[in-house]
Design a protein around this motif. Structure first.
Motif, mmCIF file in Angstrom:
data_model
loop_
_atom_site.group_PDB
_atom_site.id
_atom_site.type_symbol
_atom_site.label_atom_id
_atom_site.label_comp_id
_atom_site.label_asym_id
_atom_site.label_seq_id
_atom_site.Cartn_x
_atom_site.Cartn_y
_atom_site.Cartn_z
ATOM 1 N N UNK A 1 4.124 2.506 -14.122
ATOM 2 C CA UNK A 1 5.188 2.049 -15.038
ATOM 3 C C UNK A 1 6.214 3.161 -15.264
ATOM 4 N N UNK A 2 7.360 3.042 -14.743
ATOM 5 C CA UNK A 2 8.336 4.103 -14.935
ATOM 6 C C UNK A 2 9.273 3.730 -16.066
ATOM 7 N N UNK A 3 9.745 4.756 -16.758
ATOM 8 C CA UNK A 3 10.663 4.505 -17.872
ATOM 9 C C UNK A 3 12.076 4.298 -17.360
ATOM 10 N N UNK A 4 12.328 4.725 -16.153
ATOM 11 C CA UNK A 4 13.678 4.675 -15.624
ATOM 12 C C UNK A 4 14.150 3.248 -15.397
ATOM 13 N N UNK A 5 13.206 2.309 -15.324
ATOM 14 C CA UNK A 5 13.598 0.939 -15.059
ATOM 15 C C UNK A 5 13.904 0.689 -13.609
ATOM 16 N N UNK A 6 13.574 1.646 -12.770
ATOM 17 C CA UNK A 6 13.805 1.458 -11.336
ATOM 18 C C UNK A 6 12.945 0.313 -10.827
ATOM 19 N N UNK A 7 13.461 -0.404 -9.871
ATOM 20 C CA UNK A 7 12.711 -1.529 -9.316
ATOM 21 C C UNK A 7 11.448 -1.050 -8.615
ATOM 22 N N UNK A 8 10.377 -1.775 -8.854
ATOM 23 C CA UNK A 8 9.135 -1.470 -8.146
ATOM 24 C C UNK A 8 9.329 -1.753 -6.663
ATOM 25 N N UNK A 9 8.888 -0.837 -5.862
ATOM 26 C CA UNK A 9 8.915 -1.102 -4.430
ATOM 27 C C UNK A 9 7.583 -1.702 -4.036
ATOM 28 N N UNK A 10 7.605 -2.852 -3.408
ATOM 29 C CA UNK A 10 6.354 -3.449 -2.954
ATOM 30 C C UNK A 10 6.367 -3.651 -1.447
ATOM 31 N N UNK A 11 5.193 -3.981 -0.946
ATOM 32 C CA UNK A 11 5.059 -4.197 0.489
ATOM 33 C C UNK A 11 5.965 -5.343 0.922
ATOM 34 N N UNK A 12 6.365 -5.305 2.179
ATOM 35 C CA UNK A 12 7.170 -6.371 2.760
ATOM 36 C C UNK A 12 6.368 -7.669 2.730
ATOM 37 N N UNK A 13 7.058 -8.758 2.421
ATOM 38 C CA UNK A 13 6.407 -10.066 2.411
ATOM 39 C C UNK A 13 5.627 -10.311 3.701
ATOM 40 N N UNK A 14 4.418 -10.791 3.518
ATOM 41 C CA UNK A 14 3.623 -11.129 4.690
ATOM 42 C C UNK A 14 2.999 -9.930 5.398
ATOM 43 N N UNK A 15 3.184 -8.736 4.811
ATOM 44 C CA UNK A 15 2.573 -7.544 5.413
ATOM 45 C C UNK A 15 1.610 -6.964 4.386
ATOM 46 N N UNK A 16 0.350 -6.930 4.745
ATOM 47 C CA UNK A 16 -0.669 -6.656 3.740
ATOM 48 C C UNK A 16 -1.276 -5.269 3.860
ATOM 49 N N UNK A 17 -1.637 -4.722 2.695
ATOM 50 C CA UNK A 17 -2.433 -3.505 2.684
ATOM 51 C C UNK A 17 -3.883 -3.896 2.917
ATOM 52 N N UNK A 18 -4.554 -3.070 3.659
ATOM 53 C CA UNK A 18 -5.979 -3.284 3.870
ATOM 54 C C UNK A 18 -6.695 -2.292 2.961
ATOM 55 N N UNK A 19 -7.284 -2.778 1.888
ATOM 56 C CA UNK A 19 -7.826 -1.883 0.862
ATOM 57 C C UNK A 19 -9.224 -1.390 1.233
ATOM 58 N N UNK A 20 -9.654 -0.314 0.551
ATOM 59 C CA UNK A 20 -10.967 0.263 0.872
ATOM 60 C C UNK A 20 -12.094 -0.762 0.835
ATOM 61 N N UNK A 21 -11.963 -1.752 -0.028
ATOM 62 C CA UNK A 21 -13.024 -2.759 -0.100
ATOM 63 C C UNK A 21 -12.985 -3.716 1.092
ATOM 64 N N UNK A 22 -11.854 -3.750 1.804
ATOM 65 C CA UNK A 22 -11.742 -4.635 2.962
ATOM 66 C C UNK A 22 -12.175 -3.954 4.255
ATOM 67 N N UNK A 23 -11.920 -2.656 4.361
ATOM 68 C CA UNK A 23 -12.015 -2.027 5.679
ATOM 69 C C UNK A 23 -13.421 -2.031 6.276
ATOM 70 N N UNK A 24 -14.505 -2.012 5.498
ATOM 71 C CA UNK A 24 -15.812 -2.075 6.163
ATOM 72 C C UNK A 24 -15.985 -3.306 7.044
ATOM 73 N N UNK A 25 -15.491 -4.464 6.615
ATOM 74 C CA UNK A 25 -15.665 -5.640 7.481
ATOM 75 C C UNK A 25 -14.783 -5.580 8.713
#
Length: 431
Positions: A1-25
RNA sequence: GUGGAUGUAGCUCAGUGGUAGAGCCCCGGAUUGUGGCUCCGGUGGUCGUGGGUUCGAUCCCCAUCAUCCACCCCA
């Protein structure tokens, strides 16, 4: 949460992060694939993710949806048109041709990696997705068709998916036979033009064979009466197809003939196949491929027969997930959690951890870092997957020992001399 | 590109025109060197974003963005 009010940068639509809980499979799946490829004598090849746009336009087909509206195409700084690969077959072939891999020899290759298509994401379909691809070059008989299908069938078997996937099979015939059939089909559809829906009218120009695949119930009767692709095969393709079916039967692989199976990419000829499932909603194809005997020539090489397939890793992982088929022991984690009781033993814990890692290269050991109360250290040991916690406090440091505590079994904890740990620890972990 | 649903704490979700709650998670304590169970306490949210209506909006309206599902297409 930034105080600057800058827009959150998120991943590109349809492009997913593979989280630590996913990578074992994913690692579980990838390991299965890698050893299987080795067992079948397929060698891994790795290609760049970006290619000249013309490669895909010329191979996949100018009027396919992929090329017309789904490619990530951009200009390089020097003005060349480049594209993020939407599939692997074209890249793989380009690489093989470029390095003389097709010169007087056959090749059995496989690859794995991200592909990019600008589609609307939904379950099992993403803009960056991952495929495992298999390509065999220089074999013109049906034996190699059977071989790659058997390879895929064995993968399902090893993953426990055999009961949940169906092999659909068809033959498109030679490029000539297919072109002739296409004309027959267009003539038939023109006779019944009034029955065609909007999509089908569009496809009548672009890819009339795909109309056969329509799900529109109003067109079902008309489609059933349409000329059959399999009845317009050239003799050679027919024999090839019959031989393939016999081989699959001999190997005990069940299949369903689907005369409407067409495949979307222009380069296919003769054998086409799909592995489908009903467990994933509307994205039911988990693996698909076929023969593309004309493609090498089309890309400027000597005529070379080729066959291959690609499977969608996300879809297969999704399937393994819904069926709970990833074994818990494949989920990774540490064997041992080593913690100092308080900050006074931090350095000793660190050096002991390093010594154990030198003495036991197979051991997965997590060292507690970041301080905290003893209670919180124990909690973290518990949260880890470790079966054993190694405790190091003032007493242990003074006597050169360590306390071994069993986190998952009902066993008495014991104190062991640090010098004996390397021999005793593996025994404690196997029992 | 088209249609539908949904955006409230890290996660799963309640809720109300008067500036917010639960469970899980996390931290501390009950238990000076022993986790998991229990109990007590605590951290954490400009209620997706922007505008409008209103004395007042997280709630109503509009727009926008994102996510999910389906169509199309495909692995």
């Amino acid at each position: 949460m930034s105080k600057s009010g800058a827009k959150k940068i998120q991943a590109i639509r349809g492009m997913n992060d593979l989280l630590p809980s996913d990578s074992p499979r994913w690692q579980f799946f990838e390991a299965k694939v890698r050893t299987l490829m080795q067992r079948y004598g397929f060698d891994e090849i790795r290609m760049p993710i970006v290619e000249q746009t013309a490669l895909f336009a010329r191979s996949i087909g100018e009027v396919t949806d992929i090329v017309e509206k789904e490619m990530y195409t951009f200009e390089d700084r020097n003005g060349d048109s480049l594209t993020l690969r939407p599939e692997g077959t074209a890249s793989c072939l380009r690489a093989a041709m470029e390095h003389g891999l097709l010169y007087n020899q056959t090749q059995r290759l496989w690859y794995q990696g991200p592909m990019f298509r600008h589609e609307r994401p939904q379950k099992g379909r993403y803009r960056q997705f991952h495929q495992v691809g298999v390509e065999a070059y220089g074999f013109d008989g049906p034996d190699i068709d059977a071989e790659v299908i058997l390879l895929s069938a064995r993968l399902w078997q090893e993953l426990g998916l055999s009961e949940h996937v169906t092999l659909e099979l068809n033959s498109l015939g030679s490029l000539e036979a297919r072109a002739a059939y296409r004309e027959t089909l267009v003539a038939y559809f023109n006779e019944h033009r009034a029955l065609l829906d909007e999509d089908s009218l569009r496809r009548l120009e672009s890819n009339p064979l795909r109309i056969l695949d329509s799900k529109n119930p109003d067109m079902a009767a008309m489609l059933d009466a349409a000329p059959q692709l399999l009845e317009h095969l050239d003799d050679e393709s027919r024999e090839h197809f019959e031989a393939l079916k016999r081989m699959l039967e001999a190997a005990g692989v069940q299949y369903v003939i689907n005369p409407r199976l067409v495949r979307g990419l222009d380069y296919y000829s003769r054998t086409v196949f799909e592995w489908t499932t009903t467990a994933l909603g509307s994205q039911g194809t988990v693996c698909a491929g076929g023969r593309y005997d004309g493609l090498v020539e089309q890309l400027g090489g000597k005529p070379t027969p080729a066959v291959g397939f690609a499977m969608g890793i996300e879809r297969l992982i999704l399937l393994l997930d819904t069926l709970a088929l990833v074994p818990s022991e494949a989920l990774g984690g540490s064997d041992v959690y080593l913690l100092a009781l308080d900050d006074s033993a931090t350095t000793e814990a660190l050096t002991l951890a390093e010594r154990l890692r030198s003495e036991l290269p197979e051991l997965a050991l997590t060292l507690h870092c970041g301080g905290g109360s003893f209670k919180s250290r124990m909690k973290k040991a518990d949260k880890s997957s470790a079966r054993i916690a190694l405790l190091l406090g003032e007493d242990e440091v003074a006597s050169g020992s360590v306390t071994v505590k069993f986190l998952r079994d009902d066993r008495e904890q014991r104190q062991i001399n640090q010098r004996e740990l390397a021999t005793i620890l593996p025994e404690l972990l196997t029992r």
